[in-house]
Scaffold this active site. Structure first.
Site, PDB file in Angstrom:
ATOM      1  N   ASN A  47     -12.522  21.465  -0.785  1.00 55.76           N
ATOM      2  CA  ASN A  47     -11.287  22.153  -0.427  1.00 55.76           C
ATOM      3  C   ASN A  47     -11.557  23.610  -0.081  1.00 55.76           C
ATOM      4  O   ASN A  47     -11.612  24.463  -0.963  1.00 55.76           O
ATOM      5  CB  ASN A  47     -10.296  22.071  -1.589  1.00 55.76           C
ATOM      6  CG  ASN A  47      -8.976  22.758  -1.259  1.00 55.76           C
ATOM      7  OD1 ASN A  47      -8.828  23.352  -0.194  1.00 55.76           O
ATOM      8  ND2 ASN A  47      -8.037  22.686  -2.176  1.00 55.76           N
TER       9      ASN A  47
ATOM     10  N   CYS B  77      -7.238  25.820   0.580  1.00 53.36           N
ATOM     11  CA  CYS B  77      -6.046  26.024  -0.241  1.00 53.36           C
ATOM     12  C   CYS B  77      -5.477  27.415   0.015  1.00 53.36           C
ATOM     13  O   CYS B  77      -6.179  28.413  -0.149  1.00 53.36           O
ATOM     14  CB  CYS B  77      -6.355  25.876  -1.724  1.00 53.36           C
ATOM     15  SG  CYS B  77      -4.897  26.211  -2.743  1.00 53.36           S
TER      16      CYS B  77
END
Lengths: 303, 264, 303, 264
Positions: free
Chosen positions: C129, C132
């Site tokens: 990720n 974010c």
């Protein structure tokens, strides 16, 4: 209505009786909407983009509905500056409202040409569309590169006789970069957001819903992105910001105003509710009444 | 400031067949838009469901000016029309209209051609021609269907001579509406048509060949429905007086056009 | 169900029984959803982002509803890799489905640390990720710069024992740049889109609806942007694409698949309809039945 | 695979006062979620309007397990609850639940404290304590209102001793619920409370001071409602066993907490 309330704003040196206008491309030149909206009641009317010559626009289908919004790929069809000056401007000049002319082009020269042609006309503001995602040349191509934004802004300012407002694209990594570039180029104001580039696929025909494949996403669906960018841009530059993107009512409009927009534009929602722009003006005044706000300026950027 | 959306009340909702529904909607006296309505015009219908923002253009099938009612016969083609089909008597619906330019009624022998969901507007036209003094035998209606599901056909009988073509040949002429026109050697001084693009192309060619003026009703995806957004354009033969390009607005300049002025 | 239909896909060398998984952060580690969804029926379960140590996340309110979507600013609260390995992985490993572990960090070292810790675990795929929008450090900061995307991808690939999928941010000017950077760094796949940065203002409190001011916009509202970016990314790289963004049903999922996604993830809509992911699998199979599609691969990128 | 959204039917809808509504919803036999419901739990209610995706958590006010019905008393605070308030008898609504942990019933003298829209869950609790054999005089209910709009108050009478505080002093003790507790020198072995944060802080302080255990029901914006998304957290005193940080999930670990385990 309580006459004590002051809804007027000074926007880039132009006095607007209220902070509400129409989003370019959703309102034509007002002719088709005058039956639904008292144009005299708007702070300004923003016209559909006009180029130096007539543009055919894109093939159909030019539109498809999406969840809480729509995708359009009209491609800036317009009759060209000659007809616009002969027919559309005189129509709008009958009204007691400001005229914001949206200008488009495929090259810097074309933008400049249109701005020149408008130099002698009675209009309040120029909105330069460097963010249309639906044309092959020009449009967004200029709006995603800060150097080009600054350059084209300066070239336009050199010939413009009216204040210049650069319309920015949301399809960028950092909107503040673009806002600062416009300011550096001498822009008197910025407007945002234009549409987000999107796509819809017709799974039964296994092809694109729009002839242009991609289109610009607008409508209530995109409002949170628009409010965020308006907030960021308004805090990055000193020039005033005209905020738009998914406004349905006064509550939505006030979000933009509190985020830092000195003016707001109602766009797509007018297709669902033709009198939306006028209703937003009334709603803002009603909110001021209820909350004892004497001057709209108390609300601009108040968060 | 004349026009605005009005709140209509559903007077009746009936499923004619398959996905074809018939809905009568009525208007209050101050908002009786039925009075101005003409055959060939359409209404913008708005969904209640907020995720669907755009109005759905639906052609007018019948006009009852006295009672202030309009009949809409439509096909459920998506979630929006699906929503309309669930409306019951007494429910309300927001509508805008009448919109666009309808058919221009000409005297004498006429040929009314409707295909599929292009059939409904021809019913009001047939009635209007009849009520304007037209002889029933001069009002020749040719209806093109897919199969023996002949929705609305019987309702034309009081006003017109009705001919049918079906793609599967189950009823009337096997083939398309032009095949039916030829088989019955139907002739007339004016052609009025509404239907899918291939049918309209056939009608235009037929009319040209026989030197008959033809009024055709076009369809295209719309947004504003009032001529402002330039979404629902069709190609015009000559440069259009409004757009100054070879584009005409279906919602405002049409939906009914002289077949010769548009490129199909 | 017709057993002739083949819904299985080979994704970055991993065999998925069908192309449907869950979007990270919307499904926890599956424990709370197992009552609603048969995890064995999903191609994979993608877990909520896990870091090298427990993260507290952001203050509340962490969410607000928007038109056709929502804004969240949870800030990747997670129990840390130790607990995740002790508790969450054994739970998921009971099921006959693939496990995709979403990895987050504030520095490249933290990402690498988590990837190392997972090296010996029975999991199918790592989703990194770097997009974010709700954490101060890391996250999106890495995902908006192609050089950083390539660098962090390479550093992770150097230690990863499972295929690496980089999760890209839509808050960029050119998604293909980021997709190519991930591919250049050695990524085995990419997933997109993460959320669009947005903001909502509470006009009555004259302040932000979220404690974090901005949040990530998700839900049906953003689907057209997601489909467009998946289409662009899938045509820019050779590695497989996992598409997500506003998927409500099989029709939505098929848009992504036809746009070029080999897998899709269901996210936000599970908050409205807890069994959405399983329903999408059924709906895709039903579509294949109706349209005589024997193998889902016939549909991938078919527009 | 046990749980799923169920379609409930509106048995009645009544406006109690101002923006406070009372709605009974009933369930089919196979989906009779009322059977498992406990005082202090809540339901997730889903809007029909597609632009509103997130469920609204509504506390349970009364449980009728035999008839398979639940009563929800709620305040219209936005468009979602506004939509619920328009539902009429016979309409259907999607719900999920019962969700969360309810109150743990203790024997002996108890103090039930409800403030504003935190009052409804206390009604089912009072009933449950009474039906469990509690003496009416041992079930002491303190209700905090803004003014003399005393919604639900009378309904507590059959099961409990009822005390009232009003902010404007128009009825009962002028001030808050703790002022009422002190004025009437109410004492007991267990405190149950639901209401706005300031009230819960007061209740926690009061319970601590008097060394009485207190169960308080918390409220927070939710998304999934089942503990997966970590949206609706509250701060916990100690590191939480599930989250491994000092956060607890209101929807799953709560909404009822031991006052001592959460930071207000």
């Amino acid at each position: 209505m309580n006459t004590e309330r002051n809804l007027s704003v000074d926007f880039a040196g132009v006095r607007m009786k209220n902070p509400v206008t129409t989003a370019s491309g959703t309102f034509g030149s007002g002719m088709e909407f005058e039956e639904f909206v008292d144009l005299n009641g708007l702070g300004a009317v923003t016209t559909k983009g006009v180029a130096s010559v007539p543009w055919e626009g894109n093939p159909v289908p030019r539109i498809c509905e999406t969840y809480g919004g729509m995708l359009n790929a009209i491609g800036l069809q317009n009759p060209g500056i000659d007809v616009f000056i002969e027919r559309d401007l005189p129509f709008l000049q009958k009204y007691d409202t400001n005229i914001i002319v949206n200008v488009c082009g495929k090259t810097p020269e074309e933008y400049v040409e249109v701005v020149r042609r408008l130099a002698a006309e009675k209009i309040s503001l120029l909105e330069i569309n460097i963010s249309c995602p639906n044309v092959k040349a020009g449009g967004i191509a200029f709006g995603q590169n800060p150097k080009l934004v600054e350059k084209i802004t300066r070239e336009i300012k050199d010939v413009a006789k009216q204040p210049v407002m650069m319309k920015l694209s949301p399809n960028v990594t950092d909107i503040t970069e673009m806002a600062k570039a416009a300011e550096a180029g001498g822009a008197d104001a910025i407007s945002l957001i234009n549409t987000l580039t999107g796509m819809k696929i017709d799974i039964h025909r296994r092809s694109f819903a729009l002839a242009n494949k991609t289109g610009g996403l607008s409508g209530p669906a995109i409002k949170p992105v628009a409010v965020r960018m308006v907030y960021q841009a308004a805090h990055a530059v000193k020039i005033p910001v005209l905020g738009m993107g998914g406004i349905r009512n006064a509550e939505d409009a006030l979000e933009f105003i509190m985020a830092g927009a000195s003016m707001v534009a109602v766009g797509t929602y007018q297709f669902h509710h033709p009198s939306a722009a006028a209703d937003v003006v009334q709603g803002i005044e009603a909110f001021m009444e209820e909350n004892g706000v004497k001057d709209i300026k108390e609300l601009i950027g108040c968060v | 400031m004349a026009k605005r959306k009005v709140l209509a009340q559903v007077a009746s909702q009936e499923r004619l067949s398959g996905e074809i529904y018939s809905m009568w909607i009525s208007f209050s006296e101050e908002d009786n838009i039925a009075e101005e309505a003409q055959a060939g015009q359409f209404l913008s219908l708005y969904c209640r469901e907020g995720s669907r923002l755009l109005p759905r253009p639906i052609s007018i099938c019948e006009i009852d000016r006295e009672k202030g009612r309009l009949r809409l016969v439509y096909r459920v083609a998506g979630e929006g029309t699906r929503e309309f089909s669930t409306l019951q008597e007494g429910d309300t619906i927001e509508v805008l209209g009448p919109l666009g330019n309808g058919f221009t009624k000409k005297e004498g022998k006429s040929i009314l051609i409707g295909g599929g969901i292009g059939i409904p507007p021809m019913l009001e036209l047939a009635k209007a021609l009849f009520k304007a003094g037209g002889k029933k035998e001069d009002i020749q209606v040719v209806l093109g269907y897919r199969d023996n599901d002949l929705f609305l056909k019987e309702e034309f009988a009081p006003y017109a001579e009705v001919f049918v073509s079906t793609e599967d040949g189950s009823v009337g002429t096997k083939g398309n509406v032009i095949d039916a026109v030829n088989e019955h050697q139907i002739s007339g001084g004016e052609v009025y048509a509404c239907g899918p693009l291939p049918m309209l192309r056939g009608v235009k060619a037929y009319a040209k060949e026989h030197h008959i003026p033809a009024q055709i009703s076009m369809e295209e995806r719309m947004a504003c429905g009032i001529g402002a957004c330039l979404v629902c354009v069709c190609m015009s033969k000559e440069t259009d007086a409004h757009s100054h390009v070879k584009n005409k607005r279906v919602c405002k300049d049409g939906p009914v056009f002289d077949a010769e002025e548009v490129e199909l």
